[in-house]
Scaffold this active site. Structure first.
Site, PDB file in Angstrom:
ATOM      1  N   GLY A  55       0.810  -1.221   0.000  1.00  0.00           N
ATOM      2  CA  GLY A  55       0.000   0.000   0.000  1.00  0.00           C
ATOM      3  C   GLY A  55       0.838   1.263   0.000  1.00  0.00           C
ATOM      4  CB  ALA A  70       2.574  18.290   1.963  1.00  0.00           C
ATOM      5  CG  HIS A 126      22.375   6.266  34.071  1.00  0.00           C
ATOM      6  ND1 HIS A 126      21.851   7.518  33.818  1.00  0.00           N
ATOM      7  CD2 HIS A 126      23.706   6.446  34.298  1.00  0.00           C
ATOM      8  CE1 HIS A 126      22.829   8.424  33.915  1.00  0.00           C
ATOM      9  NE2 HIS A 126      23.953   7.795  34.193  1.00  0.00           N
TER      10      HIS A 126
HETATM   11  P1  NAD Z   1      -1.434  17.388   7.511  1.00  0.00           P
HETATM   12  O1  NAD Z   1      -2.866  17.475   7.791  1.00  0.00           O
HETATM   13  O2  NAD Z   1      -0.520  16.788   8.491  1.00  0.00           O
HETATM   14  O3  NAD Z   1      -0.848  18.839   7.206  1.00  0.00           O
HETATM   15  C1  NAD Z   1      -1.377  19.684   6.223  1.00  0.00           C
HETATM   16  C2  NAD Z   1      -0.997  21.101   6.581  1.00  0.00           C
HETATM   17  O4  NAD Z   1      -1.275  21.919   5.475  1.00  0.00           O
HETATM   18  C3  NAD Z   1      -1.770  21.649   7.755  1.00  0.00           C
HETATM   19  O5  NAD Z   1      -0.857  22.237   8.650  1.00  0.00           O
HETATM   20  C4  NAD Z   1      -2.701  22.668   7.125  1.00  0.00           C
HETATM   21  O6  NAD Z   1      -3.004  23.741   7.974  1.00  0.00           O
HETATM   22  C5  NAD Z   1      -1.881  23.112   5.942  1.00  0.00           C
HETATM   23  N1  NAD Z   1      -2.632  23.648   4.803  1.00  0.00           N
HETATM   24  C6  NAD Z   1      -3.813  23.209   4.308  1.00  0.00           C
HETATM   25  N2  NAD Z   1      -4.164  23.934   3.219  1.00  0.00           N
HETATM   26  C7  NAD Z   1      -3.173  24.837   3.021  1.00  0.00           C
HETATM   27  C8  NAD Z   1      -2.960  25.871   2.063  1.00  0.00           C
HETATM   28  N3  NAD Z   1      -3.834  26.086   1.081  1.00  0.00           N
HETATM   29  N4  NAD Z   1      -1.842  26.613   2.173  1.00  0.00           N
HETATM   30  C9  NAD Z   1      -0.944  26.392   3.185  1.00  0.00           C
HETATM   31  N5  NAD Z   1      -1.114  25.443   4.111  1.00  0.00           N
HETATM   32  C10 NAD Z   1      -2.202  24.667   4.036  1.00  0.00           C
HETATM   33  O7  NAD Z   1      -1.360  16.660   6.079  1.00  0.00           O
HETATM   34  P2  NAD Z   1      -0.133  16.030   5.290  1.00  0.00           P
HETATM   35  O8  NAD Z   1       1.167  16.555   5.775  1.00  0.00           O
HETATM   36  O9  NAD Z   1      -0.476  16.178   3.856  1.00  0.00           O
HETATM   37  O10 NAD Z   1      -0.239  14.518   5.685  1.00  0.00           O
HETATM   38  C11 NAD Z   1      -1.465  13.835   5.499  1.00  0.00           C
HETATM   39  C12 NAD Z   1      -1.661  12.790   6.536  1.00  0.00           C
HETATM   40  O11 NAD Z   1      -0.805  11.702   6.283  1.00  0.00           O
HETATM   41  C13 NAD Z   1      -1.322  13.233   7.946  1.00  0.00           C
HETATM   42  O12 NAD Z   1      -2.384  13.890   8.590  1.00  0.00           O
HETATM   43  C14 NAD Z   1      -1.001  11.940   8.601  1.00  0.00           C
HETATM   44  O13 NAD Z   1      -2.177  11.358   9.058  1.00  0.00           O
HETATM   45  C15 NAD Z   1      -0.403  11.117   7.488  1.00  0.00           C
HETATM   46  N6  NAD Z   1       1.065  11.094   7.579  1.00  0.00           N
HETATM   47  C16 NAD Z   1       1.649  10.593   8.692  1.00  0.00           C
HETATM   48  C17 NAD Z   1       3.016  10.567   8.802  1.00  0.00           C
HETATM   49  C18 NAD Z   1       3.648   9.998  10.033  1.00  0.00           C
HETATM   50  O14 NAD Z   1       2.968   9.256  10.737  1.00  0.00           O
HETATM   51  N7  NAD Z   1       4.884  10.325  10.336  1.00  0.00           N
HETATM   52  C19 NAD Z   1       3.807  11.096   7.804  1.00  0.00           C
HETATM   53  C20 NAD Z   1       3.188  11.615   6.692  1.00  0.00           C
HETATM   54  C21 NAD Z   1       1.814  11.614   6.585  1.00  0.00           C
END
Ligand code: NAD
Length: 468
Positions: A41, A266, A441
């Protein structure tokens, strides 16, 4: 090929393959459907695993640079992008190949193609080597996942990247605009900054990683400010146009556009609930496209369950896997429910941020009285030997029962350390349980124990007497 199966699992990500494997282990006859050659996936092919491989390379680059502080000097890194990509693809190949083997060992029938429901007990599988086939099922688990949200008005251009194409590392853009200061923007922005891009992150809200406690975000934000050209909060993109060898981007309120070599979008993900034939069933979706399920992961159609990103936040692989196993147990007739006390979340930047259970912000917005015990890593011997005193471990506690309600950690390795916090919250552990547990530790894990000692006002390495 038989055209009837006891359980069909649609989508072979960490939700789908965990469900299929668990069902097979429980003695069900299982068919797993996915367009890829092997299970994996988004997480394995286009998400968690390739991004973590690239983040590991970024970490080595930073550590080599930081070693100059203690008298070990390396030259500037020479980055062979082709080799980096091949190494990352090799990791993905090994893991997905291994899952293929596990599928065969368990005698799960794996069918390549895209499934579409025809009614509540039949689906069509299209696009596979065998053309279109129909499959009747007793039970189905839908685990089709999610896809990146695209922003309107952005041109179709190889310079506009999303979470998937950015992982291909086709090249290292000179100047990279990252739109969205969430998980993906910060993880992949960090990778490109380490590889040499000048990175500008724009986030529409007033802070990076909305929803995460600010004291945890602060050390990361400080480091990113040094690594990136700039971090711009409360900033939105107004227009993007291809211009010569770059993209001209105008931000809201700015008169003149700025030119970037690439833009990475993103801004979140949306569930993949379209095109899978839900309309041919009684399965319901909400206004954001999430499939509605109960605590047993059953949809409104009794023969169909759904799990993972498809059914709601948090969109995390480990939540999907857990739901997958719960869905199978429910189908097998066991009395189960998906009701975790804590789902850990980790942002794999440097420093990492990890949290679970109740956050301080959530407690505040719920008007719930909590006590927060913080142990700064500047008081941790192990953190200092790593040259990293910017971390923090905090516990969110019930002041009456002293129960651990939530844990938050920022610092290198926070993603590994949070597991103890998840166990504490799930087991209903108290601050005393953590304080009385002997931690090795010198390790960063001691910061969890010392944070619990802070709650009682007797942390060995922090003089903070309790006032009450
Ligand atoms: P996210 O929801 O984490 O972040 C998106 C960000 O974009 C937010 O801060 C939002 O306010 C901002 N945003 C939205 N529209 C915007 C705009 N027009 N201009 C500027 N900023 C804007 O989403 P993501 O980073 O795309 O990731 C998606 C999902 O994938 C995450 O919520 C998470 O669940 C998953 N993910 C998890 C991991 C991990 O576990 N380490 C890593 C990557 C992704």
């Amino acid at each position: 090929m038989a055209d009837k199966t006891q359980l069909v699992v649609v989508g072979a990500g960490p939700g789908g393959y965990a469900a299929a494997f668990h069902a097979a282990d429980r003695g069900l006859e299982v068919t797993l459907v996915d367009p890829e050659a092997n299970p994996g996936g988004v997480c394995l092919y286009r998400g968690c695993i390739p991004s973590k491989a690239l983040l590991h390379a970024a970490k080595v680059i930073h550590e080599a640079r930081a070693a100059a502080d203690f008298g070990v000097r390396f030259g500037d890194p020479a980055i062979d992008v082709g080799r980096l990509r091949a190494w990352k693809d090799g990791v993905v190949g090994k893991l997905t190949g291994g899952l293929g083997q596990l599928t065969r060992q368990r005698k799960v029938r794996y069918v390549r193609g895209r499934a579409r429901l025809l009614d509540r007990s039949t689906l069509a599988i299209e696009g596979g080597a065998d053309g279109t086939m129909q499959l009747a099922f007793d039970h189905a688990i839908l685990a089709t996942g999610s896809r990146p949200v695209a922003l309107p008005g952005f041109p179709q251009s190889p310079r506009v990247l999303d979470a998937t194409s950015a992982l291909d590392v086709e090249n290292v853009p000179g100047r990279l605009l990252v739109v969205g200061g969430g998980y993906i923007g910060l993880e992949l922005g960090s990778v490109y900054a380490a590889l040499g891009s000048r990175v500008i992150v724009v986030e529409m809200l007033p802070g990076l990683l909305p929803g995460v406690d600010r004291d945890l975000v602060r050390p990361l934000a400080k480091r990113l400010e040094a690594e990136c050209e700039s971090i711009r909060l409360e900033t939105r993109v107004a227009t993007v146009e291809e211009r010569g060898a770059g993209l001209a981007v105008r931000f809201d309120g700015a008169a003149e556009p700025e030119v970037f070599d690439s833009v990475l979008v993103a801004v979140g993900r949306k569930p993949d609930s379209e095109g899978i034939g839900l309309e041919a069933t009684r399965v319901r979706i909400d206004e954001r496209g999430f499939v509605a399920v109960d605590a047993q992961l059953r949809t409104a159609e009794p023969s169909i369950s759904a799990i993972g990103d498809l059914v709601g936040q948090p969109m995390l692989a480990h939540k999907a896997s857990h739901e997958g196993r719960t869905a199978v147990e429910a189908i097998a007739g066991h009395k189960v429910a998906f009701e975790p006390a804590a789902i850990p979340a980790v942002v794999f930047t440097d420093p990492e941020i990890a949290w679970c259970g109740l956050t301080e912000d959530e407690a505040k917005s719920q008007g719930r009285a909590v006590e927060v015990a913080r142990f700064p890593w500047a008081a941790s011997g192990r953190a200092l030997t790593l040259g990293r005193d910017d971390g923090l471990t905090k516990l969110v506690l019930d002041p009456e029962t002293e129960r651990v309600l939530g844990v938050g950690i920022v610092g290198p390795g926070a993603g590994e350390l949070i597991a103890e916090g998840v166990l504490a919250v799930e087991m209903g552990a108290t601050a005393r349980d953590l304080a009385l547990t002997i931690h090795p530790h010198p390790t960063l894990s001691e910061t969890v124990m010392e944070a619990a000692e802070v709650f009682f006002g007797h942390s060995t390495h922090l003089f903070r007497p309790k006032r009450r």
